[in-house]
Design a protein around this motif. Structure first.
Motif, PDB file in Angstrom:
ATOM      1  N   ALA A 145       0.836  -1.205   0.000  1.00 40.67           N
ATOM      2  CA  ALA A 145       0.000   0.000   0.000  1.00 40.67           C
ATOM      3  C   ALA A 145       0.867   1.250   0.000  1.00 40.67           C
ATOM      4  N   TYR A 161      -8.056   6.615  -8.732  1.00 40.18           N
ATOM      5  CA  TYR A 161      -7.956   5.164  -8.521  1.00 40.18           C
ATOM      6  C   TYR A 161      -7.300   4.853  -7.176  1.00 40.18           C
ATOM      7  N   ARG A 162      -6.222   5.541  -6.863  1.00 39.28           N
ATOM      8  CA  ARG A 162      -5.512   5.255  -5.609  1.00 39.28           C
ATOM      9  C   ARG A 162      -6.353   5.672  -4.394  1.00 39.28           C
ATOM     10  N   VAL A 165      -8.692   2.834  -3.874  1.00 35.91           N
ATOM     11  CA  VAL A 165      -8.023   1.711  -3.203  1.00 35.91           C
ATOM     12  C   VAL A 165      -7.939   1.965  -1.703  1.00 35.91           C
ATOM     13  N   ASN A 168     -11.318   1.566  -0.119  1.00 34.29           N
ATOM     14  CA  ASN A 168     -11.679   0.152   0.031  1.00 34.29           C
ATOM     15  C   ASN A 168     -10.993  -0.455   1.250  1.00 34.29           C
ATOM     16  N   HIS A 169      -9.729  -0.123   1.461  1.00 33.85           N
ATOM     17  CA  HIS A 169      -9.033  -0.598   2.665  1.00 33.85           C
ATOM     18  C   HIS A 169      -9.739  -0.097   3.930  1.00 33.85           C
ATOM     19  N   VAL A 181      -1.307   4.107   2.107  1.00 35.27           N
ATOM     20  CA  VAL A 181      -1.513   4.682   0.775  1.00 35.27           C
ATOM     21  C   VAL A 181      -1.607   6.200   0.860  1.00 35.27           C
TER      22      VAL A 181
END
Length: 342
Positions: A145, A161-162, A165, A168-169, A181
């Protein structure tokens, strides 16, 4: 305090459990709920926990269409009660809507007694890791990450997009991965798009909110406080991003149990939004809804009830099914339950 009773009530219909209209009824509010009674037997009953909405309004044209003129008066109030079975429409004769609301408020605050604020939100439970192999996998996930967050950015789609992500985490309880991230991603966004770019600021906003979700309240509040200061300077006190970030900071203070700060920020947002969009704008009403919710959690039942009535009254009949109206009705039902506590 004894039960609160209203007589000279007319049932106008709407509830599937009672098809026929009826006059000469009594409505009784007590700790168990609300009962609509004939002179001898019960007509309808609503337990507080089953109630999905409560509304008191001036009688409208529907009231006089539904009932004979001899059963209702123009000086009375319409009382609407909703549960999972349907909507019950009642008319209380001889008591104007403002007086009916006031009597309900006096009754529930007297019956409930002093409220105490909701304690600060506890941090999430520690993540369970199955043995050494689980710990290794977690460390690898965090490392990956962090690597994703540090990769150079070339466009805003990659940034989006990041962020997805990381979100979602966060939603799956992977706070360590989400923060891994977001920390370097905020730095990369600042290098690529500039430290005051709106997308860079949005990354930092998500970072602050993720700190809060992870129970790292001081770090989350620090990030959001700085964001509010930056956006106030860049976009003004009533800029769209400023209002959003200030609201998020208020939620953070609320989560930390620092309610005076949260209330002050919500009140600031109301003032700025009302000046920018007007008192009846749905965005202004949404800010008032946020303040009422916080007041309820603080234990200020009276101010919260008054706030929800103000939201409901400001929404026109054409917006009667708007989510804000539904939320206000539901929360008014909750707050008029004398057994409810934050």
């Amino acid at each position: 305090m004894p039960a609160l009773t209203f007589s000279k009530v007319t049932y106008l219909g709407g509830h599937p459990a009672q098809q026929e209209q009826a006059a000469g009824l009594t409505v009784v509010f007590d700790r168990s709920g609300i009962v609509v009674r004939r002179p001898i037997r019960r007509l309808l009953s609503f337990g507080w926990l089953d109630l999905r909405g409560l509304e008191v309004r001036r009688p409208d044209i529907v009231t006089f269409v539904l009932a004979p003129l001899s059963d209702v008066d123009a000086d009375g109030a319409t009382l609407r009660l909703q549960d999972d079975r349907g909507l019950c429409r009642l008319h209380v004769n001889g008591i104007p809507s403002a007086e009916l609301r006031a009597r309900l408020l006096t009754w529930v605050t007297g019956e409930a007694g002093p409220d105490s604020p909701l304690p600060a939100t506890p941090p999430p439970a520690p993540r369970q890791v199955a043995g050494q192999l689980g710990a290794v996998r977690l460390a690898l996930d965090v490392w990956r990450a962090a690597g994703l967050g540090r990769e150079p950015l070339h466009d805003r789609n990659t940034l989006a997009y990041r962020l997805a992500v990381a979100e979602n985490h966060r939603l799956t309880g992977g706070y360590a991965e989400a923060l891994a991230v977001l920390g370097p991603l905020a730095d990369e966004a600042a290098r690529t798009f500039g430290p005051t770019d709106d997308d860079t600021l949005r990354v930092r906003n998500v970072l602050g909110q993720t700190y809060l979700a992870a129970g790292e309240l001081d770090d989350g509040l620090d990030v959001l406080r700085e964001l509010v200061a930056v956006t106030e300077h860049l976009h003004g006190s009533d800029g769209d991003l400023t209002l959003v970030f200030r609201n998020n900071l208020a939620v953070g203070y609320q989560q930390a149990g620092q309610y005076p700060h949260a209330i002050d920020l919500h009140e600031q947002n109301i003032r700025h939004t009302e000046r920018k969009r007007g008192p009846a704008d749905l965005e202004t009403l949404g800010r008032r809804n946020n303040l009422a919710a916080t007041l309820a959690l603080v234990g200020q039942r009276k101010r919260a009830i008054d706030g929800y009535w103000a939201v409901l009254d400001a929404i026109s009949e054409g917006n009667g099914n708007h989510p804000l109206a539904s939320t206000a009705r539901q929360n008014l039902a909750i707050l008029h339950n004398p057994s409810w506590r934050p």
